[in-house]
Design a protein around this motif. Structure first.
Motif, PDB file in Angstrom:
ATOM      1  N   PRO A   1       0.144   9.392  -1.261  1.00 15.74           N
ATOM      2  CA  PRO A   1      -1.258   9.863  -1.292  1.00 15.74           C
ATOM      3  C   PRO A   1      -2.088   8.551  -1.881  1.00 15.74           C
ATOM      4  CG  PRO A   1      -0.126  10.899  -3.020  1.00 15.74           C
ATOM      5  CD  PRO A   1       1.045  10.344  -2.382  1.00 15.74           C
ATOM      6  N   HIS A   2      -1.559   7.625  -2.458  1.00 20.14           N
ATOM      7  CA  HIS A   2      -2.181   6.651  -3.316  1.00 20.14           C
ATOM      8  C   HIS A   2      -2.151   5.386  -2.309  1.00 20.14           C
ATOM      9  CE1 HIS A   2      -4.301   4.751  -6.416  1.00 20.14           C
ATOM     10  NE2 HIS A   2      -3.214   3.651  -6.505  1.00 20.14           N
ATOM     11  N   GLU A   3      -3.501   5.145  -1.653  1.00 16.15           N
ATOM     12  CA  GLU A   3      -3.527   3.962  -0.688  1.00 16.15           C
ATOM     13  C   GLU A   3      -3.105   2.637  -1.122  1.00 16.15           C
ATOM     14  OE1 GLU A   3      -3.971   3.372   3.231  1.00 16.15           O
ATOM     15  OE2 GLU A   3      -4.448   5.133   2.195  1.00 16.15           O
ATOM     16  N   PRO A   4      -3.302   2.052  -2.395  1.00 18.18           N
ATOM     17  CA  PRO A   4      -2.992   0.928  -3.148  1.00 18.18           C
ATOM     18  C   PRO A   4      -1.589   0.776  -2.933  1.00 18.18           C
ATOM     19  CG  PRO A   4      -4.673   1.942  -4.294  1.00 18.18           C
ATOM     20  CD  PRO A   4      -4.338   2.846  -3.321  1.00 18.18           C
ATOM     21  N   SER A   5      -0.705   2.066  -3.274  1.00 17.22           N
ATOM     22  CA  SER A   5       0.599   2.036  -3.421  1.00 17.22           C
ATOM     23  C   SER A   5       1.168   1.786  -1.907  1.00 17.22           C
ATOM     24  CB  SER A   5       1.344   3.341  -3.920  1.00 17.22           C
ATOM     25  OG  SER A   5       1.049   3.508  -5.113  1.00 17.22           O
ATOM     26  N   LEU A   6       0.588   2.312  -1.072  1.00 21.19           N
ATOM     27  CA  LEU A   6       1.234   1.908   0.379  1.00 21.19           C
ATOM     28  C   LEU A   6       0.932   0.496   0.773  1.00 21.19           C
ATOM     29  CD1 LEU A   6      -0.135   5.186   2.452  1.00 21.19           C
ATOM     30  CD2 LEU A   6       2.149   4.565   1.778  1.00 21.19           C
ATOM     31  N   ASN A   7      -0.162   0.101   0.113  1.00 16.57           N
ATOM     32  CA  ASN A   7      -0.572  -1.530   0.809  1.00 16.57           C
ATOM     33  C   ASN A   7       0.346  -2.417  -0.055  1.00 16.57           C
ATOM     34  OD1 ASN A   7      -2.770  -0.687   2.165  1.00 16.57           O
ATOM     35  ND2 ASN A   7      -4.173  -0.773   0.518  1.00 16.57           N
ATOM     36  N   LYS A   8       0.772  -1.808  -1.338  1.00 16.15           N
ATOM     37  CA  LYS A   8       1.770  -2.641  -2.076  1.00 16.15           C
ATOM     38  C   LYS A   8       3.062  -2.827  -1.418  1.00 16.15           C
ATOM     39  CE  LYS A   8      -0.366  -2.574  -6.701  1.00 16.15           C
ATOM     40  NZ  LYS A   8      -0.095  -2.310  -8.182  1.00 16.15           N
ATOM     41  N   SER A   9       3.513  -1.563  -0.882  1.00 18.26           N
ATOM     42  CA  SER A   9       4.902  -1.576  -0.137  1.00 18.26           C
ATOM     43  C   SER A   9       4.730  -2.305   0.836  1.00 18.26           C
ATOM     44  CB  SER A   9       5.018   0.100   0.047  1.00 18.26           C
ATOM     45  OG  SER A   9       4.997   0.722  -1.045  1.00 18.26           O
ATOM     46  N   ILE A  10       3.718  -2.380   1.657  1.00 17.86           N
ATOM     47  CA  ILE A  10       3.927  -3.224   3.176  1.00 17.86           C
ATOM     48  C   ILE A  10       3.822  -4.608   2.644  1.00 17.86           C
ATOM     49  CG2 ILE A  10       2.428  -4.107   4.804  1.00 17.86           C
ATOM     50  CD1 ILE A  10       3.413  -1.415   5.449  1.00 17.86           C
ATOM     51  N   LYS A  11       3.264  -5.131   1.503  1.00 21.57           N
ATOM     52  CA  LYS A  11       3.541  -6.369   0.793  1.00 21.57           C
ATOM     53  C   LYS A  11       4.958  -6.603   0.541  1.00 21.57           C
ATOM     54  CE  LYS A  11      -1.323  -7.217  -0.607  1.00 21.57           C
ATOM     55  NZ  LYS A  11      -2.074  -7.541  -1.679  1.00 21.57           N
ATOM     56  N   VAL A  12       5.388  -5.737  -0.259  1.00 19.33           N
ATOM     57  CA  VAL A  12       6.972  -5.936  -0.467  1.00 19.33           C
ATOM     58  C   VAL A  12       7.828  -6.086   0.670  1.00 19.33           C
ATOM     59  CG1 VAL A  12       8.857  -4.544  -1.732  1.00 19.33           C
ATOM     60  CG2 VAL A  12       6.690  -4.470  -2.760  1.00 19.33           C
ATOM     61  N   MET A  13       7.575  -5.255   1.814  1.00 17.35           N
ATOM     62  CA  MET A  13       8.407  -5.540   2.730  1.00 17.35           C
ATOM     63  C   MET A  13       8.355  -6.921   3.745  1.00 17.35           C
ATOM     64  SD  MET A  13       7.721  -1.812   4.753  1.00 17.35           S
ATOM     65  CE  MET A  13       8.874  -2.471   6.306  1.00 17.35           C
ATOM     66  N   LYS A  14       7.088  -7.556   3.421  1.00 18.55           N
ATOM     67  CA  LYS A  14       6.922  -8.887   3.914  1.00 18.55           C
ATOM     68  C   LYS A  14       7.502  -9.703   3.193  1.00 18.55           C
ATOM     69  CE  LYS A  14       2.617  -7.635   6.305  1.00 18.55           C
ATOM     70  NZ  LYS A  14       0.968  -7.983   6.494  1.00 18.55           N
ATOM     71  N   ASN A  15       7.224  -9.487   1.818  1.00 22.78           N
ATOM     72  CA  ASN A  15       7.876 -10.520   0.792  1.00 22.78           C
ATOM     73  C   ASN A  15       9.344 -10.711   0.886  1.00 22.78           C
ATOM     74  OD1 ASN A  15       5.421 -11.354  -0.076  1.00 22.78           O
ATOM     75  ND2 ASN A  15       5.235  -9.828  -1.599  1.00 22.78           N
ATOM     76  N   PHE A  16      10.078  -9.607   1.057  1.00 27.50           N
ATOM     77  CA  PHE A  16      11.378  -9.502   1.063  1.00 27.50           C
ATOM     78  C   PHE A  16      12.169  -9.475   2.628  1.00 27.50           C
ATOM     79  CE2 PHE A  16      10.158  -8.454  -3.253  1.00 27.50           C
ATOM     80  CZ  PHE A  16      10.986  -9.326  -3.982  1.00 27.50           C
TER      81      PHE A  16
END
Length: 567
Positions: A69-84
Motif C-alpha cells: 500500500p506504500h507507493e515509495p516501497s513499490l518504487n524502491k522495489s522496481i529500482k532493486v529489480m533493475k539494480n540486481f
C-alpha cells in the motif's frame, strides 16, 4: 506446466476483443516460460532483500506481482529489480511486474501465482497465511508466523485442517549463514552437546513505516520478533525441544526509543538474558568408564544474550557450542568458525596443573566461500551481494527453489524450515516473554523500600514475577504471585482488586488477614519491605514477632486464669 506472462496474455486478449473478426492479426509464437511465477506481498526492507536475490535466480523464477500500500516501497522495489537484474535473456526480455496496492487485489490473481512471498508487518502474517492457505501454491513467509498466543493457536489449528493446501516455508535465513552452517556441520566432532550460547550485540531496530516494529502488540515483543531466529537455531543445533515451563528470562525496556514521537506506553524489550533447559529421554543414562555406576543424563542448557544498544561491539553475533570433547565458536560479521578440542588424559596427565601448552587443538575455518561451506557443487552461481544476512538469504532461495522443483517432479514438498518450525520458535519466544522474572506486570511499580536499613531511602530492585498455578487463580482471576529476589521460595499472593493502603502495623495485620482468608497465601520465610500497586507491605519478621508476643501473652493469661481457678 506451461505459462505465459499475464501482461502478455492481457494485451493480446484486449486486442482480439476490440478488432473485427476479419482483421484479427497473426499472433506470433512466443517462447514458453516455465519459470515459477512469484508475487511479493510487502515491499519493505525484507521484501526488497528477497527481490534482490530472486533476480539472481532468473533462470528459475520471475516476479510477476509487487503488492504494497506504500507507493515509495513499490518504487524502491522496481529500482532493486533493475539494480540486481542479471544480463541473461530471461531478465532482459521480461516485462515489468504488475503493481498492486492491496492484498485483496493480489488474491484476484491467486491462480496465476506459484510462489507467494509474505514480507509485510509481523502482525499480519497469521491471517495472511490463513487466507492464502486454501490455495495450491508455495508460500515463503517471513518470521515470525505469529505474534501472540492467540495467533499461534489459531494458525496451528488451521494448519491441521484438510483444506490447508499451501506448502509453507518459513524464512529462518540464520540457518544458512555460512559460519553457522559450518558450525553445525562440525557438531559431531565435539562429543555430547551440553551448552549452547547465542549472543547478539547490535544496533536498535531500524525505522519501519508507521513505527509498527516499536509496538509490542504488533511485533510480539523483541523476544518473538527478533529472537525467534535464535530460538530456531537452538532447536536446530541441539536437535532437542525446549522445556517450556522451565524457561526463565530477565530483560530491560525503555532504553532506545523514548525520544521518538508517539512512543508506546510500554516500550519493547531492548536487552535480555534467556535461559533455556532442553528436554531429554528420562530413561537415558551414562555409564562411567571406571565403574558400572550409571548416572542420569545431564540435560543440555542454552543461554541467549541480546543487547540492542551495542553498536560498538567487535562481533554482532556469536554462537558458542560446548560438548564433552570440545567447543565450536562462530563469529559474525567475521564469518569464521573456530574449533577447539579438549586434551585427553594422556595429553593432560597432571591434573594438579593447567593443561600444557599446545594440548588444546584449535582449527579456524574461513567461511567466505558460500558454495563451498554449503556443499553446493553445481555450476549455478549463488548471488552473494550480502544483503543484511551474510548471503544466507541467497542460500535460502537456492534450497527453496530446489524444494519447489522436487515437488513439481515428485509431488513431495520437504521444506528445510516448516510451518511447525516457525510455530515452535514463536512458542519459545512467547514463553520467554511471559517468564521475564524482573517484571511484575506492564503497568506495575517496581520501586522497593529496603527494610534491611533504618534509612527511608527508596531503591529500585528486581522483583520476580511468575505465572500463577491454576489452583491460585481458579476462584480469583485477579490474583498474582510475587517471588522475591532473596529466595525464590518466598511467595506472597496479593489481590489487585484490593485498594486498601497499608500505613501502619495494625492495618498491615488486618490486610494480611484479609488475604489469608482468601486462601491465596503461602507463608513467607523472609520478606523485604516493598511497594506494589500502591500496597505497602512491611517487614514480615516484625509482624511475626508481634504475633508471637500476642500468642505468648495469651498463653500466659490462660495459664494465670487456670492457676487462679485451681485455688
Amino acid at each position: 506446466n506451461i505459462y505465459l506472462h499475464p501482461i502478455y496474455i492481457h494485451s493480446h486478449i484486449t486486442t482480439l476483443e476490440t478488432m473485427p473478426p476479419n482483421m484479427v492479426p497473426f499472433v506470433p509464437d512466443v517462447p514458453l516460460d516455465r519459470r515459477f511465477r512469484c508475487a511479493i506481498l510487502g515491499c519493505g526492507m525484507m521484501g526488497q532483500e528477497h527481490i534482490s536475490y530472486i533476480m539472481g535466480y532468473s533462470e528459475d523464477i520471475r516476479i510477476d506481482y509487487l503488492c504494497d500500500p506504500h507507493e515509495p516501497s513499490l518504487n524502491k522495489s522496481i529500482k532493486v529489480m533493475k539494480n540486481f537484474r542479471s544480463s541473461d535473456e530471461h531478465n532482459s526480455s521480461a516485462p515489468p511486474p504488475l503493481l498492486l496496492n492491496s492484498e485483496a487485489e493480489l488474491r484476484e490473481h491467486a491462480h496465476d501465482i506459484d510462489l507467494l512471498v509474505i514480507s509485510h508487518p509481523n502482525y499480519l502474517h497469521t491471517d495472511t497465511l490463513m487466507r492464502w492457505g486454501h490455495y495450491d501454491l508455495t508460500i515463503l513467509c517471513e518470521k515470525p508466523v505469529a505474534v501472540s498466543k492467540e495467533q499461534h493457536d489459531r494458525l496451528l489449528e488451521f494448519s491441521k485442517k484438510p483444506n490447508f493446501r499451501a506448502r509453507v516455508w518459513v524464512a529462518m535465513e540464520y540457518r544458512f549463514i555460512p559460519a553457522v552452517a559450518k558450525l553445525i556441520s562440525l557438531l559431531p566432532t565435539i562429543g555430547e552437546l551440553k551448552m549452547v550460547t547465542i549472543r547478539e550485540n547490535r544496533y536498535p531496530f531500524l525505522h519501519k513505516i508507521g513505527g509498527w516494529n516499536r509496538n509490542k502488540a504488533k511485533t510480539g515483543d523483541t523476544l518473538v520478533e527478533k529472537c525467534c531466529h535464535f530460538f530456531d537455531l537452538f532447536r536446530l543445533i541441539t536437535g532437542q525441544e525446549v522445556t517450556l515451563p522451565q524457561v526463565r528470562a530477565i530483560a530491560q525496556r525503555g532504553l532506545n526509543y523514548d525520544d521518538e514521537p508517539d512512543s508506546p506506553d510500554v516500550p519493547i524489550i531492548d536487552s535480555a538474558y534467556v535461559l533455556l533447559p532442553f528436554e531429554y529421554d528420562s530413561s537415558s543414562t551414562t555409564t562411567t568408564s571406571n565403574s558400572r555406576i550409571e548416572k542420569p543424563h545431564i540435560k543440555t542448557m542454552g543461554c541467549l544474550e541480546l543487547c540492542m544498544y551495542a553498536e560498538g561491539s567487535r562481533h554482532q553475533e556469536e554462537i558458542i557450542v560446548t560438548g564433552t570433547k570440545g567447543r565450536l565458536e562462530a563469529y559474525l560479521p567475521e564469518n569464521k568458525t573456530y574449533s577447539y578440542k579438549r586434551p585427553n588424559k594422556q595429553q593432560w596427565s597432571n591434573r594438579s596443573e593447567p593443561p600444557p601448552r599446545g594440548t588444546t587443538q584449535e582449527t579456524i575455518y574461513d567461511c567466505s566461500n558460500v558454495k563451498e561451506v554449503h556443499g553446493i557443487t553445481e555450476d549455478q552461481e549463488i548471488p552473494t551481494h550480502g544483503g543484511y544476512h551474510y548471503s544466507s538469504t541467497a542460500v535460502e532461495w537456492y534450497h527453496l527453489l530446489r524444494c519447489m522443483k522436487e515437488y513439481e517432479s515428485e509431488g513431495i514438498f520437504r521444506p528445510l524450515v516448516s510451518l511447525q518450525d516457525g510455530l515452535r520458535a514463536v512458542e519459545i519466544g512467547l514463553q520467554a516473554t511471559s517468564a521475564i522474572v524482573n517484571e511484575l506486570e506492564e503497568d506495575g511499580s517496581k520501586s522497593v523500600v529496603d527494610s534491611s536499613s533504618s534509612s527511608s531511602t527508596t531503591t529500585t530492585v528486581s522483583l520476580h514475577a511468575w505465572s500463577i498455578p491454576s489452583q491460585y487463580t481458579e476462584h480469583d482471576p485477579t490474583a498474582r504471585k510475587v517471588i522475591y529476589d532473596d529466595d525464590p521460595m518466598d511467595v506472597y499472593i496479593y489481590h489487585l482488586s484490593s485498594s486498601k493502603d497499608v500505613d501502619d502495623e495494625d492495618d498491615e495485620e488486618q490486610f494480611h488477614n484479609h488475604v489469608h482468608k482468601k486462601q491465596h497465601f503461602k507463608p513467607l520465610k523472609t520478606v523485604r519491605r516493598f511497594l506494589v500497586n500502591g500496597l505497602m507491605i512491611k517487614t514480615r519478621n516484625r509482624l511475626q514477632q508481634k504475633r508471637n508476643t500476642a500468642t505468648t501473652s495469651a498463653t500466659t493469661a490462660t495459664t494465670a486464669t487456670t492457676a487462679a481457678a485451681s485455688f
